[in-house]
Design an enzyme around this catalytic site. Sequence first.
Site, PDB file in Angstrom:
ATOM      1  N   ASP A  21       8.198  -5.141 -13.712  1.00  0.00           N
ATOM      2  CA  ASP A  21       7.582  -4.349 -12.665  1.00  0.00           C
ATOM      3  C   ASP A  21       7.170  -2.836 -13.112  1.00  0.00           C
ATOM      4  OD1 ASP A  21       6.484  -3.201 -10.275  1.00  0.00           O
ATOM      5  OD2 ASP A  21       7.874  -4.270  -8.864  1.00  0.00           O
ATOM      6  N   GLY A  50       0.616  -1.255   0.045  1.00  0.00           N
ATOM      7  CA  GLY A  50      -0.201  -0.098  -0.147  1.00  0.00           C
ATOM      8  C   GLY A  50       0.952   1.130  -0.055  1.00  0.00           C
ATOM      9  N   SER A  52       6.850  -4.061  -1.990  1.00  0.00           N
ATOM     10  CA  SER A  52       6.227  -2.929  -2.370  1.00  0.00           C
ATOM     11  C   SER A  52       6.260  -1.952  -1.165  1.00  0.00           C
ATOM     12  CB  SER A  52       4.808  -2.949  -2.895  1.00  0.00           C
ATOM     13  OG  SER A  52       4.341  -1.758  -3.511  1.00  0.00           O
ATOM     14  N   TRP A  53       5.177  -1.285  -1.023  1.00  0.00           N
ATOM     15  CA  TRP A  53       5.328  -0.248   0.315  1.00  0.00           C
ATOM     16  C   TRP A  53       5.778  -1.045   1.478  1.00  0.00           C
ATOM     17  CZ3 TRP A  53       6.316   3.801   3.216  1.00  0.00           C
ATOM     18  CH2 TRP A  53       5.910   3.622   4.598  1.00  0.00           C
ATOM     19  N   HIS A  80       5.087  -6.989 -10.850  1.00  0.00           N
ATOM     20  CA  HIS A  80       5.196  -6.346  -9.508  1.00  0.00           C
ATOM     21  C   HIS A  80       4.419  -7.370  -8.230  1.00  0.00           C
ATOM     22  CE1 HIS A  80       5.267  -3.428  -6.383  1.00  0.00           C
ATOM     23  NE2 HIS A  80       4.145  -3.677  -6.102  1.00  0.00           N
TER      24      HIS A  80
END
Length: 318
Positions: A270, A43, A115-116, A298
């Site tokens: 990605d 996120g 990711s985050w 991703h």
Amino acid sequence: MREFYPEIEPYETGMLDVGDGQTLYWEASGNPDGKPAVYLHGGPGGASSAKQRRVFNPEKYRIILFDQRGCGLSTPHASEPAADLEANTTWHLVADLERLRAHLGIDSWLVCGGSWGSALALAYAQTHTEHVTELVVRGIFTLRPVELDWFYEGGAAAIYPDLWESFLAPVPVDVRGHLIEAYGRLLNDPDQAVRERAGIAWSTWESSTITLLQQPETIAHFTEPAFAVAFARIENHYFQNGGWFEPNQLIRDAGKLKDIPGVIVQGRYDMCTPAFTAWELHKAWPEAEFQMIPDAGHAFDQPGNLDAIIAATDRFAA
């Protein structure tokens, strides 16, 4: 090619009061006496999922998941207009991780995030190196302007011009010069219909581009209105503030990780967090194993990404 471990249910769940009026949902699964590991969801605002438990061998790991501030089962939920995001920053989340670790009586743990979740994992490990046994990060994201501009200000439109039109649609033509700021106004509009339209457009853009081929079930999950609004509000809040990082901080401070065994996993294709950031982290943290997955986008459940993540957690289980 490694695949998910079988489905499992938590043996323990709880709600942890972390102050600022925030309560976090957490869960433990796998082996209560196993090696502690925590998975940090993406996120920000993406929430944890049952699949995330399954990148760890449940016979060998004590698997900890939690929903970060404002999302999932944590409260207050950011889909609520009155939910204030002022006390929702990277450094609040780093402190929350420490509070959760202490609450669970864990001295140190393997930290895994994508990711985050990779940004939060790096920030946490650089701040609390003594409590991190290993670090597994995927789809590297450090919230630098060049990364945000690529995905939210038009760079990725070169690959997805059709999807980009839908992302632009809620934004009035005369304020499209800075889309993250424009979306920030829409996502905090007093009109619920405006907030939901913006949240769904934001979340559709992201969920449609994180896999090499679109996955309808992923898009449907991301675009459920309450999820979409919370997800988009929290992401936008973090992006407008650059994650509260100093310029290039997570790459600059990667040397602090030199004594932590690590694996960096990056999908070659990605489009959400392009490979240049992972490569820069690799150069700054050469002690970590670097894997560029030749046929992955991703998402963590892309087959090559998943294989590399589970291979890492299997190796570190000993």
